[in-house]
Design a protein around this motif. Structure first.
Motif, short mmCIF file in Angstrom:
data_model
loop_
_atom_site.label_atom_id
_atom_site.label_comp_id
_atom_site.label_asym_id
_atom_site.label_seq_id
_atom_site.Cartn_x
_atom_site.Cartn_y
_atom_site.Cartn_z
N LYS A 224 0.44 -0.94 -0.04
CA LYS A 224 0.49 0.19 0.18
C LYS A 224 0.74 1.86 -0.18
CE LYS A 224 -4.06 -1.48 2.00
NZ LYS A 224 -5.43 -1.77 3.68
N ILE A 225 1.85 0.93 0.87
CA ILE A 225 2.82 2.31 0.72
C ILE A 225 3.36 3.07 -0.94
CG2 ILE A 225 4.99 1.23 1.87
CD1 ILE A 225 4.78 3.99 3.61
N PRO B 118 14.19 6.43 0.75
CA PRO B 118 12.63 5.49 -0.06
C PRO B 118 12.68 5.51 -1.24
CG PRO B 118 11.65 6.32 2.41
CD PRO B 118 13.66 7.30 2.16
N LEU B 119 12.92 6.52 -1.84
CA LEU B 119 12.63 7.35 -3.24
C LEU B 119 14.52 7.62 -4.03
CD1 LEU B 119 11.03 7.27 -5.60
CD2 LEU B 119 10.66 9.38 -4.92
N ALA B 120 14.69 6.64 -4.45
CA ALA B 120 16.32 7.42 -5.04
C ALA B 120 15.90 7.19 -7.23
CB ALA B 120 17.47 6.53 -4.21
N PRO C 245 14.35 -5.56 2.16
CA PRO C 245 14.61 -4.64 3.09
C PRO C 245 16.34 -4.08 3.18
CG PRO C 245 13.77 -6.29 4.52
CD PRO C 245 14.05 -7.13 2.91
N LEU C 246 16.51 -2.90 3.00
CA LEU C 246 17.56 -2.06 1.97
C LEU C 246 18.12 -1.14 3.52
CD1 LEU C 246 18.05 -2.00 -0.93
CD2 LEU C 246 19.31 -3.57 0.15
N PRO C 247 18.64 -1.67 5.00
CA PRO C 247 18.25 -0.73 6.24
C PRO C 247 19.29 0.38 5.56
CG PRO C 247 18.64 -2.63 6.85
CD PRO C 247 18.55 -2.20 5.41
N GLY C 248 18.80 2.23 5.60
CA GLY C 248 19.61 3.10 6.30
C GLY C 248 19.53 3.28 4.35
N VAL C 249 18.78 3.09 3.75
CA VAL C 249 18.64 3.00 2.05
C VAL C 249 17.24 4.29 1.67
CG1 VAL C 249 17.92 2.44 -0.36
CG2 VAL C 249 19.71 1.50 1.08
N PRO D 204 10.96 1.83 7.88
CA PRO D 204 10.07 2.74 8.31
C PRO D 204 10.25 4.23 8.25
CG PRO D 204 12.26 2.38 9.74
CD PRO D 204 11.71 1.48 8.23
N GLU D 205 11.95 4.33 6.58
CA GLU D 205 11.61 6.20 6.97
C GLU D 205 10.24 5.87 5.59
OE1 GLU D 205 12.66 10.02 6.64
OE2 GLU D 205 12.94 8.28 7.99
N ALA D 206 10.24 5.54 5.00
CA ALA D 206 9.18 5.73 3.81
C ALA D 206 7.35 6.26 4.81
CB ALA D 206 8.84 4.62 3.18
N GLN D 207 6.93 5.41 5.36
CA GLN D 207 5.96 5.93 6.15
C GLN D 207 6.42 6.99 7.05
OE1 GLN D 207 2.86 3.98 5.90
NE2 GLN D 207 2.67 6.79 7.66
N ALA D 208 7.77 7.16 7.56
CA ALA D 208 8.16 8.52 8.81
C ALA D 208 8.07 10.18 7.53
CB ALA D 208 9.27 7.77 9.36
N THR D 209 8.30 9.73 6.47
CA THR D 209 8.41 10.22 5.58
C THR D 209 6.78 11.81 4.79
OG1 THR D 209 10.32 10.03 4.75
CG2 THR D 209 9.23 11.52 3.52
N LEU D 210 6.25 10.11 5.33
CA LEU D 210 4.83 11.06 4.44
C LEU D 210 4.31 11.17 5.96
CD1 LEU D 210 3.32 7.69 3.03
CD2 LEU D 210 4.28 9.90 1.56
#
Length: 227
Positions: free
Chosen positions: A24-25, A61-63, A55-59, A81-87
């Motif tokens: 969904k994200i 979400p969008l690059a 999972p790729l830690p520290g990468v 978790p940064e993908a959701q945290a950014t939103l």
């Protein structure tokens, strides 16, 4: 909606065999980016979508990557978790606009790659003096400076997109982007684009024919003051 469905299908087709459907994200990020992806298609930029299945830690979400003459918009959101945290750091009514701005930022990177200008400087500018750092750190220092310049250009492209497509939201999106850049800021690091953000508080370049043409003059102006 049909175009968005095609984009989501294209992203899914790039997953390794046996990988799960888009989350969904991932769908939400692609939905927000859809106008920018359509812009890239219309302007024939060689852009593909890649979804990292593991999972790729520290990468981020969008690059963006550039492989064999094609730009790769890479979503690394699974187990990130940064993908959701950014939103969650974006006001709900600004979410689509912010996702467009982030996608346009990556499109700025794509344009530089396609033009053969990546890490290059315009006429009249030279590489920074690396004598201020020890010999063993000079390559790292120069690489960081080059990466910061590219981030500055891409930030301006993202802002130019908002200025041209969502001008009423420019001030709020500018404030959000600046807050993101100032969060955990390491002065002089890869994402320290404040030299360019200082110049673009009131806009990038009104009346320019394209988001790339809008970004270029202010990016060049920022090169003179980035230190």
């Amino acid at each position: 909606m049909r175009r968005l469905g095609a984009l989501l299908f294209s992203a899914l087709a790039l997953l390794p065999a046996g990988a799960a459907d888009l989350t969904k994200i991932e769908q939400r990020w692609l939905q927000g980016a859809a106008p920018v992806l359509e812009f890239a298609r219309q302007h024939k930029l060689p852009l593909d979508i890649i979804v990292q299945p593991n999972p790729l830690p520290g990468v981020a979400p969008l690059a963006l990557a550039y492989i064999k003459g094609r730009c790769k918009l890479v979503l690394s959101m699974r187990g990130n978790p940064e993908a959701q945290a950014t939103l969650e750091r974006i006001e709900p009514e600004l979410l689509d606009a912010a996702l467009e701005m982030m996608a346009a930022h990556e499109l700025g990177h794509c344009r530089r790659y396609v033009d053969g200008a990546w890490h290059g400087l315009p006429a009249g500018f030279s590489a920074p003096d690396a004598s201020v750092v020890s010999p063993e750190l000079r390559a790292t220092y120069l690489g960081m400076r080059a990466a910061r310049r590219e981030e500055g250009y891409a930030d301006l492209v993202g802002l130019a997109w908002i200025e041209q497509r969502r001008p009423r939201e420019y001030a709020r999106l500018y404030a959000w982007l600046r807050a993101e850049r100032e969060r955990d800021l390491l002065p002089g690091s890869h994402h320290d684009t404040l030299a360019w953000l200082d110049l673009s508080r009131s806009g990038v370049a009104r009346g320019a024919d394209s988001i790339f043409g809008a970004a270029q003059p202010m990016w060049t102006a920022g090169l003179a003051v980035e230190d």
